[in-house]
Each structure stands twice: as C-alpha cells, then as structure tokens.
Design a protein around this motif. Structure first.
Motif, PDB file in Angstrom:
ATOM      1  N   MET A   1     -22.033 -10.140 -33.037  1.00 28.37           N
ATOM      2  CA  MET A   1     -22.350  -8.797 -33.520  1.00 28.37           C
ATOM      3  C   MET A   1     -21.074  -8.017 -33.825  1.00 28.37           C
ATOM      4  SD  MET A   1     -25.670  -7.454 -31.375  1.00 28.37           S
ATOM      5  CE  MET A   1     -25.268  -8.143 -29.770  1.00 28.37           C
ATOM      6  N   VAL A   2     -20.076  -8.137 -32.980  1.00 19.82           N
ATOM      7  CA  VAL A   2     -18.801  -7.474 -33.230  1.00 19.82           C
ATOM      8  C   VAL A   2     -18.178  -7.995 -34.515  1.00 19.82           C
ATOM      9  CG1 VAL A   2     -16.448  -7.157 -32.388  1.00 19.82           C
ATOM     10  CG2 VAL A   2     -18.370  -6.979 -30.798  1.00 19.82           C
ATOM     11  N   GLU A   3     -18.181  -9.295 -34.678  1.00 17.55           N
ATOM     12  CA  GLU A   3     -17.528  -9.928 -35.817  1.00 17.55           C
ATOM     13  C   GLU A   3     -18.252  -9.679 -37.139  1.00 17.55           C
ATOM     14  OE1 GLU A   3     -17.717 -13.880 -34.415  1.00 17.55           O
ATOM     15  OE2 GLU A   3     -16.107 -13.648 -32.965  1.00 17.55           O
ATOM     16  N   ALA A   4     -19.493  -9.229 -37.069  1.00 20.41           N
ATOM     17  CA  ALA A   4     -20.266  -9.007 -38.294  1.00 20.41           C
ATOM     18  C   ALA A   4     -19.729  -7.840 -39.110  1.00 20.41           C
ATOM     19  CB  ALA A   4     -21.738  -8.783 -37.949  1.00 20.41           C
ATOM     20  N   PHE A   5     -18.891  -7.010 -38.499  1.00 17.75           N
ATOM     21  CA  PHE A   5     -18.237  -5.920 -39.229  1.00 17.75           C
ATOM     22  C   PHE A   5     -16.759  -6.249 -39.363  1.00 17.75           C
ATOM     23  CE2 PHE A   5     -15.783  -1.923 -39.091  1.00 17.75           C
ATOM     24  CZ  PHE A   5     -16.233  -1.359 -40.278  1.00 17.75           C
ATOM     25  N   ASP A   6     -16.238  -6.165 -40.573  1.00 15.39           N
ATOM     26  CA  ASP A   6     -14.837  -6.489 -40.834  1.00 15.39           C
ATOM     27  C   ASP A   6     -14.089  -5.226 -41.247  1.00 15.39           C
ATOM     28  OD1 ASP A   6     -12.374  -7.443 -41.524  1.00 15.39           O
ATOM     29  OD2 ASP A   6     -13.108  -9.047 -42.840  1.00 15.39           O
ATOM     30  N   PRO A   7     -13.257  -4.666 -40.357  1.00 14.62           N
ATOM     31  CA  PRO A   7     -12.547  -3.419 -40.675  1.00 14.62           C
ATOM     32  C   PRO A   7     -11.437  -3.598 -41.711  1.00 14.62           C
ATOM     33  CG  PRO A   7     -11.786  -4.275 -38.580  1.00 14.62           C
ATOM     34  CD  PRO A   7     -12.929  -5.155 -39.007  1.00 14.62           C
ATOM     35  N   LYS A   8     -11.083  -4.829 -42.012  1.00 16.13           N
ATOM     36  CA  LYS A   8      -9.995  -5.079 -42.956  1.00 16.13           C
ATOM     37  C   LYS A   8     -10.454  -4.985 -44.410  1.00 16.13           C
ATOM     38  CE  LYS A   8      -7.502  -8.089 -39.727  1.00 16.13           C
ATOM     39  NZ  LYS A   8      -6.968  -9.463 -39.499  1.00 16.13           N
ATOM     40  N   ILE A   9     -11.757  -5.026 -44.632  1.00 17.36           N
ATOM     41  CA  ILE A   9     -12.271  -4.908 -45.995  1.00 17.36           C
ATOM     42  C   ILE A   9     -12.113  -3.468 -46.461  1.00 17.36           C
ATOM     43  CG2 ILE A   9     -14.325  -5.099 -47.444  1.00 17.36           C
ATOM     44  CD1 ILE A   9     -15.344  -7.271 -45.610  1.00 17.36           C
ATOM     45  N   PRO A  10     -11.539  -3.218 -47.646  1.00 16.06           N
ATOM     46  CA  PRO A  10     -11.360  -1.846 -48.138  1.00 16.06           C
ATOM     47  C   PRO A  10     -12.688  -1.105 -48.206  1.00 16.06           C
ATOM     48  CG  PRO A  10     -10.156  -3.409 -49.506  1.00 16.06           C
ATOM     49  CD  PRO A  10     -11.005  -4.227 -48.581  1.00 16.06           C
ATOM     50  N   LEU A  11     -12.622   0.202 -48.051  1.00  7.47           N
ATOM     51  CA  LEU A  11     -13.817   1.035 -48.009  1.00  7.47           C
ATOM     52  C   LEU A  11     -14.713   0.816 -49.229  1.00  7.47           C
ATOM     53  CD1 LEU A  11     -15.508   3.353 -46.809  1.00  7.47           C
ATOM     54  CD2 LEU A  11     -13.919   4.962 -47.898  1.00  7.47           C
ATOM     55  N   VAL A  12     -14.118   0.665 -50.410  1.00  5.70           N
ATOM     56  CA  VAL A  12     -14.924   0.534 -51.626  1.00  5.70           C
ATOM     57  C   VAL A  12     -15.701  -0.777 -51.662  1.00  5.70           C
ATOM     58  CG1 VAL A  12     -13.450   2.038 -52.992  1.00  5.70           C
ATOM     59  CG2 VAL A  12     -12.934  -0.412 -52.872  1.00  5.70           C
ATOM     60  N   GLU A  13     -15.325  -1.731 -50.816  1.00  5.73           N
ATOM     61  CA  GLU A  13     -16.019  -3.009 -50.761  1.00  5.73           C
ATOM     62  C   GLU A  13     -16.734  -3.235 -49.433  1.00  5.73           C
ATOM     63  OE1 GLU A  13     -13.248  -6.127 -51.584  1.00  5.73           O
ATOM     64  OE2 GLU A  13     -12.389  -5.132 -53.333  1.00  5.73           O
ATOM     65  N   ALA A  14     -16.509  -2.346 -48.476  1.00  7.51           N
ATOM     66  CA  ALA A  14     -16.951  -2.581 -47.100  1.00  7.51           C
ATOM     67  C   ALA A  14     -18.462  -2.510 -46.947  1.00  7.51           C
ATOM     68  CB  ALA A  14     -16.299  -1.562 -46.165  1.00  7.51           C
ATOM     69  N   ILE A  15     -18.953  -3.296 -45.991  1.00  6.54           N
ATOM     70  CA  ILE A  15     -20.349  -3.281 -45.573  1.00  6.54           C
ATOM     71  C   ILE A  15     -20.425  -2.637 -44.199  1.00  6.54           C
ATOM     72  CG2 ILE A  15     -22.323  -4.749 -44.943  1.00  6.54           C
ATOM     73  CD1 ILE A  15     -21.298  -6.773 -46.984  1.00  6.54           C
ATOM     74  N   THR A  16     -21.436  -1.833 -43.980  1.00  7.16           N
ATOM     75  CA  THR A  16     -21.574  -1.138 -42.700  1.00  7.16           C
ATOM     76  C   THR A  16     -21.888  -2.127 -41.578  1.00  7.16           C
ATOM     77  OG1 THR A  16     -23.929  -0.734 -43.040  1.00  7.16           O
ATOM     78  CG2 THR A  16     -22.397   0.933 -43.859  1.00  7.16           C
ATOM     79  N   PRO A  17     -21.685  -1.720 -40.312  1.00  4.60           N
ATOM     80  CA  PRO A  17     -22.034  -2.606 -39.199  1.00  4.60           C
ATOM     81  C   PRO A  17     -23.503  -2.994 -39.242  1.00  4.60           C
ATOM     82  CG  PRO A  17     -20.703  -0.771 -38.415  1.00  4.60           C
ATOM     83  CD  PRO A  17     -21.071  -0.468 -39.837  1.00  4.60           C
ATOM     84  N   PRO A  18     -23.839  -4.157 -38.666  1.00  2.00           N
ATOM     85  CA  PRO A  18     -25.234  -4.605 -38.680  1.00  2.00           C
ATOM     86  C   PRO A  18     -26.115  -3.722 -37.816  1.00  2.00           C
ATOM     87  CG  PRO A  18     -23.935  -5.992 -37.228  1.00  2.00           C
ATOM     88  CD  PRO A  18     -22.953  -5.087 -37.927  1.00  2.00           C
ATOM     89  N   SER A  19     -27.394  -3.761 -38.074  1.00  2.00           N
ATOM     90  CA  SER A  19     -28.337  -2.932 -37.319  1.00  2.00           C
ATOM     91  C   SER A  19     -28.334  -3.267 -35.835  1.00  2.00           C
ATOM     92  CB  SER A  19     -29.748  -3.106 -37.886  1.00  2.00           C
ATOM     93  OG  SER A  19     -30.131  -4.466 -37.887  1.00  2.00           O
TER      94      SER A  19
END
Length: 422
Positions: A58-76
C-alpha cells in the motif's frame, strides 16, 4: 473548504527502510514479514512486531518521485484499511511535535487539560511555580486514567485507589502499601512527555524521554515544527494577541486524511460547494506556497462593500503536517485539529480566536460563527461523500489538478516519507 480550520501513544516505531518498489494495486493478498523495531519507551530493548506484505504494498502504490502533472493519488486503501492507520500512528503521529491545545488552557499555575491520540492518554499542566509539564495520563499503580477534562488541580488523585501525584509528576502518596518490598516511590512518578509552546499553541512529542524541564526557545521550536515558514506565519498575525472565543468539535464519518485533502485542494471546491464563502473571496487571487512540512494558501477578500465582513481583505490558510490547520482572516483566527478515531472516523476540533477589541461584540461573534458553521457542515457532507466513494469497488486512485492541488500532493509525499524514513 474547512473554514480552514488535544488528543494522542507510546508504541513501536516501524523500521521500514527495506521497502521495495512494486506495482500499484487496490486488492492485495496479505502476507506477513517479521520486523524488529525500536520501542518508543526509554528502554533500549527491541520489540518484534509483524507487518503485512499488503501494508508495504500500500505504501509503495504511491510514488512521490513522479512529477505532479503525471502523478496518481494514493490508493483508496490508504483511507480504508485499518492496518494502514496503525502504520500512521507509529510513523506519523508518534514522531515530532504535535499540536494538542492552546496556551490559554494552561495560562496560570494549577491549570490543566487532558486529551488522547491513538492509545495515548496525556495531561498537560502548570505546577505551582508556573512550570509547564506533560505526562502520560496513567496511574503507575494499576493503569487507571488519572485526570479528565480540564480546569484547576493542586494535585492528581487517582480515582481508583487514591494514589496521589504532584503537578510535577512526582508520587506524593501511595495508599495502603504497608508491607510492600523493593518499592521506591521516586521511581513511580508519572511518565513524562516533552512539551513546549509556540505562539498561542501547546505542542507535545513522544519521540524521546525528557530528562529535564528545559524548554527549547520559541525560535528553535518554530524551526523544528514549522521550518522556514515560522517567520512568515508570525508576521501574518499567527500570535498570542488574540483571545480564545470558543471551541466546537465535529465527529465526521471519514478517514482523517479526507478532511486534510479537502483543506488542501487550493480552493478547487469552494465555488462549487461554498457559495457563501466564495462570495467573500477573490478566488482568482488564490495562491499556494510550499515549505518543508507546511503549506500556505492565500487569497484576497472580495472587493464588494458589506456591512458585515468576517473575512477581511485577505485570508491565510496554513497546513502544518500532519493534522493541524491555522486560518487567519480579518480579525479572526481559527484552528482545526483533525484526530483519527478509526479508519473511517475522525474528530475535528475547531478553536476560534478573535481580536480583543471585538470579543464583546456579541452580534458580530454570533454571525461570524454562524457563517463558519455553515461552511463546516458543507465540508462534512463533502468529506463523508468522498469516504463512501473511496470504499466503492469502482475507485482505486485518481489524479491531481496540477494548477491548484500542489499542497495536497505535498501532503501525500510527506506521508510517504514518514512511512519509509528510518
């Protein structure tokens, strides 16, 4: 937008430096791994706990290194999985300074107030000499909660068996222990917590066992808690000059982060959900500044002339990681402290402060609080609707609106850093 607008436990800190990258998933089968982590107590012994593979994924499902314009929000699952809340208490709330109250609550000798965060009961007090103290609010005899509420006390008397403690935490009396052996009452004082103040706020922390009553200077504490935003907040009226007017508390059926996300969307939802609030703001002037662990949203007031104006010419909304919000507008300041109760329920504590020249203007105060209440009820409906959607099988992750939701992305990146930092 929440009108932009003490509660907290000693547990083990996760040693999660071995996290591996993996693909995002909303449905993950649970496996467990053994992890040895440090105890938050002063003891040097280690405690072995079990962490599920699903929790790591679950932690790894969010990648903070992806730029904001391409980023996906954390999983539900960050908002719906009970084991994830356990991780948040251990890695987020039980590290660093946490806001728990305001200085008027402990203004004079013998003043005290209590609170809870997670499984930690705490009490903050001033002793007869005016020195500030914080303790785990637990009797050392048989673990009864010692004090409740707030007010004045000359000592703390356990309601269970009458053990009595001074306001400096020392044990004054242990009842009916005739015949006991190997007992030193100096070793059975209340367990201390580190406590300090910054401006009008009372702060505590768990990571460390305070060995003295030395307090850090306001500048030092400000740098630790607020980073480089400290001077900016001080210069914009976040200080002790205002008078506390009232406190309101809301129990909301949503994960605590849903409330924070709503606060951090850069005013995105205001014209759609808060018509009354939007009419008092110039939303085209909305801007967001990002600091180390603070984000500041600013907006100018609307130019229309009104006989009643609680918002003034400008508004500042500061989010202090992980769960404290400071809102300064016109003659008002209000704060929001969002406290996790369960995975899908939180309590939000609103404290209202006002310029002293207006405290006795009952009509102004009443109308201001009514407007604020209306905004809060609108936000509660939004947050509870989002929580229901997060629990739907139709949703996993979303996207950010990069022009306005940079503070929300910053919040999620800080959470990820807390989860993975050793």
């Amino acid at each position: 937008m929440a009108a932009k607008h003490g509660i907290w436990s000693s547990t083990n800190f996760l040693d999660a430096g071995f996290l591996r990258s993996s693909s995002s998933s909303c449905s993950i089968r649970s496996r467990t791994v053994s992890v040895v982590c440090r105890s938050s107590s002063s003891s040097s012994s280690s405690t072995e706990i079990w962490i599920s593979q699903a929790q790591l994924r679950m932690v790894e499902a969010f990648d903070p290194k992806i730029p904001l314009v391409e980023a996906i929000t954390p999983p539900s699952s960050w908002y719906t999985d009970s084991s994830f809340l356990d991780l948040e208490f251990e890695r987020v709330f039980f590290r660093g300074w946490q806001a728990v109250g305001y200085t008027e609550q402990i203004e004079r000798p013998h003043d005290f107030f209590t609170g809870r965060l997670g499984n930690v009961e705490f009490v903050i007090c001033r002793d007869a000499d005016g020195d500030l103290h914080a303790f785990h609010n637990v009797c050392r005899h048989h673990a009864s909660v010692l004090a409740s509420g707030s007010g004045k006390k000359s000592c703390f008397i356990c309601p269970y068996h009458g053990w009595t403690y001074a306001l400096d935490g020392s044990l004054l009396k242990a009842t009916r222990i005739t015949g006991i052996k190997n007992f030193n009452k100096d070793e059975f004082g209340l367990v201390p917590l580190e406590v300090t103040t910054w401006g009008p706020f009372v702060l505590v922390r768990l990571d460390g066992n305070p060995s003295s009553q030395q307090r850090g200077s306001m500048k030092t504490v400000g740098n630790e808690w607020l980073g480089s935003s400290s001077n900016i907040l001080s210069a914009n009226g976040i200080d002790s000059s205002l008078k506390h007017v009232c406190r309101r508390e809301y129990s909301i059926q949503c994960n605590w982060k849903v409330f924070c996300d709503n606060y951090l969307d850069g005013g995105y939802h205001v014209p759609y959900a808060h018509g009354g609030l939007a009419s008092g703001l110039n939303l085209d002037s909305y801007s967001t500044l990002i600091y180390e662990k603070v984000s500041i949203q600013r907006c100018e007031g609307a130019s229309a002339e009104r006989n009643f104006d609680r918002l003034g010419s400008k508004a500042l909304y500061a989010f202090v990681y992980p769960n404290f919000m400071i809102n300064r507008y016109g003659p008002w300041m209000d704060t929001n402290l969002v406290v996790p109760l369960t995975t899908t329920k939180c309590q939000v504590v609103f404290d209202y402060f006002l310029d002293t020249s207006l405290v006795d203007d009952k009509d102004f105060v009443e109308r201001s609080l009514e407007e604020s209440e209306r905004v809060q009820l609108e936000d509660i409906a939004l947050c509870e609707g989002v929580q229901r959607g997060l629990e739907s099988p139709a949703y996993c992750s979303g996207r950010y609106a990069p022009a306005v939701e940079m503070a929300m992305h910053h919040f999620h990146c800080l959470l990820h850093e807390s989860f993975t930092h050793v």
